[in-house]
Design a protein around this motif. Structure first.
Motif, PDB file in Angstrom:
ATOM      1  N   LEU A 645       7.886   5.148  -1.308  1.00 57.46           N
ATOM      2  CA  LEU A 645       6.902   5.133  -2.382  1.00 57.46           C
ATOM      3  C   LEU A 645       6.479   3.706  -2.707  1.00 57.46           C
ATOM      4  O   LEU A 645       7.311   2.794  -2.771  1.00 57.46           O
ATOM      5  CB  LEU A 645       7.494   5.785  -3.638  1.00 57.46           C
ATOM      6  N   GLY A 646       5.200   3.508  -2.901  1.00 59.35           N
ATOM      7  CA  GLY A 646       4.681   2.198  -3.255  1.00 59.35           C
ATOM      8  C   GLY A 646       4.395   1.307  -2.071  1.00 59.35           C
ATOM      9  O   GLY A 646       3.688   0.310  -2.190  1.00 59.35           O
ATOM     10  N   HIS A 647       4.950   1.665  -0.913  1.00 58.52           N
ATOM     11  CA  HIS A 647       4.716   0.861   0.287  1.00 58.52           C
ATOM     12  C   HIS A 647       3.888   1.616   1.313  1.00 58.52           C
ATOM     13  O   HIS A 647       2.888   1.113   1.822  1.00 58.52           O
ATOM     14  CB  HIS A 647       6.043   0.432   0.912  1.00 58.52           C
ATOM     15  N   ASP A 648       4.304   2.820   1.618  1.00 61.27           N
ATOM     16  CA  ASP A 648       3.589   3.606   2.625  1.00 61.27           C
ATOM     17  C   ASP A 648       2.305   4.179   2.042  1.00 61.27           C
ATOM     18  O   ASP A 648       2.269   4.621   0.884  1.00 61.27           O
ATOM     19  CB  ASP A 648       4.475   4.737   3.149  1.00 61.27           C
ATOM     20  N   ASP A 649       1.267   4.167   2.839  1.00 56.92           N
ATOM     21  CA  ASP A 649      -0.045   4.658   2.421  1.00 56.92           C
ATOM     22  C   ASP A 649      -0.524   5.643   3.468  1.00 56.92           C
ATOM     23  O   ASP A 649      -1.181   5.266   4.430  1.00 56.92           O
ATOM     24  CB  ASP A 649      -1.017   3.483   2.281  1.00 56.92           C
ATOM     25  N   TRP A 650      -0.162   6.900   3.282  1.00 61.81           N
ATOM     26  CA  TRP A 650      -0.542   7.917   4.246  1.00 61.81           C
ATOM     27  C   TRP A 650      -1.886   8.530   3.848  1.00 61.81           C
ATOM     28  O   TRP A 650      -2.031   9.024   2.714  1.00 61.81           O
ATOM     29  CB  TRP A 650       0.525   9.009   4.315  1.00 61.81           C
ATOM     30  N   PRO A 651      -2.888   8.519   4.719  1.00 62.30           N
ATOM     31  CA  PRO A 651      -4.225   9.021   4.370  1.00 62.30           C
ATOM     32  C   PRO A 651      -4.213  10.456   3.868  1.00 62.30           C
ATOM     33  O   PRO A 651      -4.929  10.787   2.926  1.00 62.30           O
ATOM     34  CB  PRO A 651      -4.998   8.893   5.687  1.00 62.30           C
TER      35      PRO A 651
END
Length: 693
Positions: A645-651
Motif C-alpha cells: 500500500l502506498g507504493h504499488d500503483d496497479w492500474p
C-alpha cells in the motif's frame, strides 16, 4: 549450581559484556593415545581423537551424526540428476555442490577426468572442515589408510589419486605416509586451539598430525622436524593430561568463528579483513561481537555515532550454541515446536544426561537459508526469532501486525544494514599472478587520504519460500560470479591449473593476452585492466585455452544469494518508519549493484536450489553481448504477488476505484431523481383520504 550461574551472569554484567569470565573445566584427565591404542607419550605418534575420546564418548556415533564432518557426502546422487542445479553437481552439500567462490570441485567416483582428489580437497578445503567424513573415509566406508588402492593410475580414483598441475599427470597418494584426518574434537573443545598450526599441517599434506598440532598452544606438543614432539613433563605417569594442560569445555562462538566468520569477544578493538577465510563475513558482512561499532579499529563512516553493538544477541551474552544446539540435548529438547512430531504437544522421550554424554549428536539445529544447503533434512530445527520473542506485544505500534508478520521476516527490519564489507563480484575468467580472481567488495571506498573507508551496505529484500510454504522477505547479499566452462555434452568448469597454464605460462601473462589487456600500453597490467570486457579480449583468452586442450570453452555467469541472519541491532535501530517501505521511493525496490562490468558480455543467471524468488530484473543498461557496462538488480515484488500500500500503483485498482466512485455517484443521482419525480407526482394528484379528513 543455580547460585553459581546467577553469580557468573552478575559478574559478567559488572565487568562488561566483552569481559570473559574465567571458566573451570570439569572434564576429567584424558589419556592421549594414537590410532593403535598406544600412549602417544611412548609411541611419539599423532594423537587419535577417536581412540582418546572414545573411552567415554561414542566417537564413531558422533562422527556419523555430524553434518560438519560428513558435508553430506553420504547423501550424494548421480552427477547432473539434481533439477535446477549445475550439470556437474552431485549433491546439495559441501562435497557434491560446487562452490565457484573457492573454485573447488571434488571429483566424484566414475568421472573420466580428475580435477581434485580427496587428498587435494583436504589440502585446499580442510581449513573449513572439522575432519572425519571425506577426510577420513573418502567416498568409502573404511578409513582411507586401510583401503586397498589400485596401482593403475590410468583410471581415475579420487580416493587415492591427486592431480599434479605441473605436468597434468595423476599421482598416487600415500595415505600411510600422510595419515588421515579424524574428527578434530580439540578444535571445538579446547580453550585456545591453534587453528593456524592445524591448517599448516593440512596444507602440507601431513594430515595425521593436524589434530595434534591443534594443541600447540597448550604446552603439550611442539613442532620437531617432520612431526611433533610431546613434552613428557606435561603428562602423568599413566599417559594422561590434566585439565591444567588440556582444559576442555563447551564450544564458544569463537570456536565456531574459526570456520564460519568473524567473531570477537575480547576487549581489544575489532579489526576487519577482506578475506574468504572469514566466510560468513565475506559473503554477508556479518560480525558476531558484543563490542560497540564505535570502539572497533575499523575506519567506518560515521563511526562516532555508531554506539550500537555489532550484534545485539552477542551483547545479550548469547553464543552460537544458544540457537544451534545439539538436537538430542535433553536440556534443549523442547526449544521449538519444530523439534517434535507434529501430532504431539509434548514429547516425553529424551535422553538422560549420562546417555547424552555418551552419544551427543553433533547434528546441530539449523535454520533454512538460501545458502545453507547442507543437511537440508534438519532445516528448521533451530530457534527462530518467534521462539524467544513475543513480537505482538512489542510491536503494538505496528498496524496490521498479522499481515506484516506473514510477509516479512524479522530480519527484514532488524538487519536493514551491514556495517562490514561483503563480496560483490568474483571474476574467474582471468586470474592474477597469484592465481586469484579479480574480486570486488561492496561496502567500502577510498577516502580523501586514499585510506580504505568502510561504508557498509544495504542488503536487497527478496522473497524466499520458507518451510511453511510462505514467501517472506529476507535481507540478501547478491554475489555475481563468472567462470569458464569446458565441454558441451558433459560440461565442467575449467580447472584452475588450466587457467594458469593458458594465461600465466612461466608465472607471467602470455604475451598475446598481455598485449590485448594493456589498455594504456605501459607494460603493466593494473587491477582495472584484468577484465575480459571486449570481444577481442575474449577471443584471445578462448584461443589460449583451446591451445592447451580445453574443449569448447565458454563463459558462464551466476547470481548467488546469501541471506543475512546475524548482525541484529538493538530494537531502537529497527526500521519503524512506514514511509521506508510504503512510499514511492520504497526500500523494497532499491537496486543492488552486482558488477562494474560483464565478463564476456554474459549476463548472470540465478542459481537453483535456493528457494529464493528472484522477483525483479537487471537494470536496463546492459544487454546480452555488452561487456563494458555496470550491472545491478532491481526487485519487483509485484512479480511475487506482493502488494504494498502506498507504493504499488496497479492500474486495475485505480480503474475499479474510479468505477466504484462513478457508480456511487450515478446511483445517488438516479435515486435522488426518482425521489424528486415521485414528490412532484404526489403534489400533482388528488388524495381521497386526505380530502375526507
Amino acid at each position: 549450581m543455580m547460585v553459581l550461574k546467577i553469580s557468573t551472569v552478575l559478574l559478567a554484567f559488572v565487568l562488561g559484556a566483552d569481559h570473559q569470565v574465567p571458566t573451570t573445566s570439569l572434564h576429567p584427565p584424558i589419556v592421549l593415545r594414537d590410532r593403535g591404542g598406544e600412549l602417544v607419550m611412548d609411541s611419539g605418534q599423532p594423537i587419535s581423537t577417536s581412540v582418546s575420546c572414545g573411552k567415554c564418548h561414542d566417537t564413531d556415533f558422533i562422527q556419523r551424526h555430524s553434518y560438519h564432518a560428513s558435508l553430506d557426502i553420504d547423501r550424494t546422487v548421480d552427477v547432473g540428476s539434481l533439477d535446477g542445479y549445475r550439470p556437474w553437481d552431485y549433491g546439495r552439500g559441501g562435497v557434491g555442490r560446487w562452490n565457484p567462490l573457492t573454485y573447488r570441485y571434488l571429483t566424484p567416483p566414475g568421472q573420466q577426468t580428475l580435477r581434485m582428489g580427496i587428498a587435494d580437497w583436504i589440502r585446499l578445503q580442510g581449513r573449513w572442515h572439522i575432519g572425519g567424513g571425506p577426510a577420513l573415509r573418502g567416498f568409502g566406508q573404511v578409513p582411507l589408510d586401510e583401503q586397498v588402492a589400485s596401482s593403475d593410475v590410468s583410471s581415475v580414483d579420487p580416493n587415492h589419486q591427486v592431480f599434479d598441475p605441473k605436468d597434468g599427470q595423476l599421482r598416487a597418494w600415500d595415505w600411510q605416509q600422510s595419515g588421515v584426518v579424524e574428527m578434530n574434537c580439540f578444535l571445538c573443545h579446547v580453550d585456545h586451539p591453534d587453528n593456524a598450526a592445524r591448517i599448516e599441517q593440512l596444507e602440507a599434506g601431513k594430515f595425521g598430525w593436524a589434530n595434534t598440532a591443534t594443541l600447540a598452544k597448550t604446552g603439550l606438543v611442539e613442532p620437531s622436524g617432520e612431526g611433533w614432539t610431546y613434552h613428557r613433563d606435561a603428562f602423568e605417569e599413566d599417559g594422561s593430561v590434566t585439565t591444567e594442560h588440556l582444559p576442555l569445555r563447551k564450544p564458544t562462538s569463537a570456536h565456531c568463528g574459526q570456520c564460519h566468520g568473524l567473531t570477537h569477544d575480547g576487549e581489544e578493538p575489532l579489526e576487519l579483513k577482506l578475506s574468504l577465510r572469514q566466510w560468513s563475513t565475506a559473503t554477508k558482512g556479518q560480525v558476531f561481537s558484543a563490542q560497540r561499532i564505535s570502539d572497533s579499529a575499523a575506519n567506518i563512516e560515521g563511526k562516532e555515532e555508531l554506539t550500537r553493538p555489532w550484534d545485539a544477541h552477542a551483547q545479550a551474552m548469547l553464543d552460537c550454541r544458544s540457537c544451534h544446539f545439539s538436537i538430542n540435548n535433553p536440556a534443549e529438547f523442547r526449544s521449538s515446536d519444530r523439534n517434535r512430531p507434529k501430532h504431539l504437544s509434548y514429547e516425553p522421550r529424551r535422553l538422560t544426561l549420562s546417555e547424552y554424554l555418551r552419544q551427543p549428536s553433533h547434528q546441530f539445529a539449523k535454520g533454512q537459508t538460501a545458502q545453507g544447503s547442507i543437511a537440508g533434512h534438519l532445516a528448521g530445527t533451530m530457534r527462530r526469532c518467534e521462539d524467544c520473542h513475543d513480537a505482538p506485544s512489542t510491536h503494538d505500534w505496528l498496524p496490521y501486525q498479522a499481515v506484516h508478520f506473514e510477509r516479512l521476516s524479522c530480519e527484514a527490519c532488524h538487519i536493514s544494514q551491514s556495517f562490514a564489507p561483503a563480496i560483490e563480484q568474483v571474476d574467474w575468467t582471468l586470474v592474477d599472478t597469484n592465481g586469484q580472481p579479480p574480486t570486488d567488495w561492496r561496502g567500502w571506498k577510498r577516502d580523501a587520504n586514499g585510506q580504505a573507508l568502510v561504508t557498509g551496505f544495504e542488503p536487497v529484500l527478496l522473497p524466499r519460500s520458507d518451510l511453511n510454504g510462505r514467501a517472506r522477505l529476507f535481507p540478501i547479499n547478491l554475489v555475481s560470479v563468472w567462470y569458464w566452462v569446458a565441454g558441451a555434452e558433459q560440461p565442467l568448469p575449467v580447472r584452475e591449473s588450466d587457467l594458469q597454464r593458458a594465461f600465466l605460462p612461466n608465472g607471467i601473462y602470455h604475451p598475446e593476452l598481455a598485449a590485448v589487456l594493456d589498455a594504456d600500453d605501459d607494460g603493466q597490467l593494473s587491477r582495472r585492466e584484468l577484465r575480459l570486457d571486449t570481444s577481442d579480449k575474449v577471443a584471445v583468452a578462448k584461443r589460449l585455452l583451446t591451445e592447451i586442450g580445453v574443449s569448447q570453452p565458454h563463459i558462464v555467469g551466476e547470481l548467488q544469494p546469501y541471506e543475512l541472519h546475524h548482525g541484529v541491532g538493538p530494537g531502537r535501530d529497527a526500521i519503524r518508519d512506514c514511509e521506508a517501505c510504503h512510499a514511492k521511493t520504497s526500500r523494497l525496490t532499491q537496486p543492488i549493484s552486482l558488477a562494474d562490468y560483464l565478463p564476456g558480455g554474459v549476463m548472470p543467471s540465478p542459481i537453483g536450489g535456493t528457494d529464493v524468488i528472484f522477483a525483479g530484473s537487471f537494470n536496463d543498461g546492459p544487454t546480452e553481448g555488452e561487456s563494458n557496462t555496470s550491472l545491478s538488480w532491481r526487485p519487483n515484488l509485484r512479480e511475487a504477488d506482493f502488494y504494498v500500500l502506498g507504493h504499488d500503483d496497479w492500474p486495475w485498482v485505480n480503474v475499479l476505484g474510479v468505477l466504484s466512485i462513478l457508480g456511487t455517484l450515478i446511483g445517488t443521482m438516479i435515486h435522488a431523481g426518482l425521489r424528486i419525480r415521485h414528490g412532484r407526482w404526489w403534489l400533482d394528484h388528488d388524495h381521497p383520504l386526505e380530502s375526507e379528513q
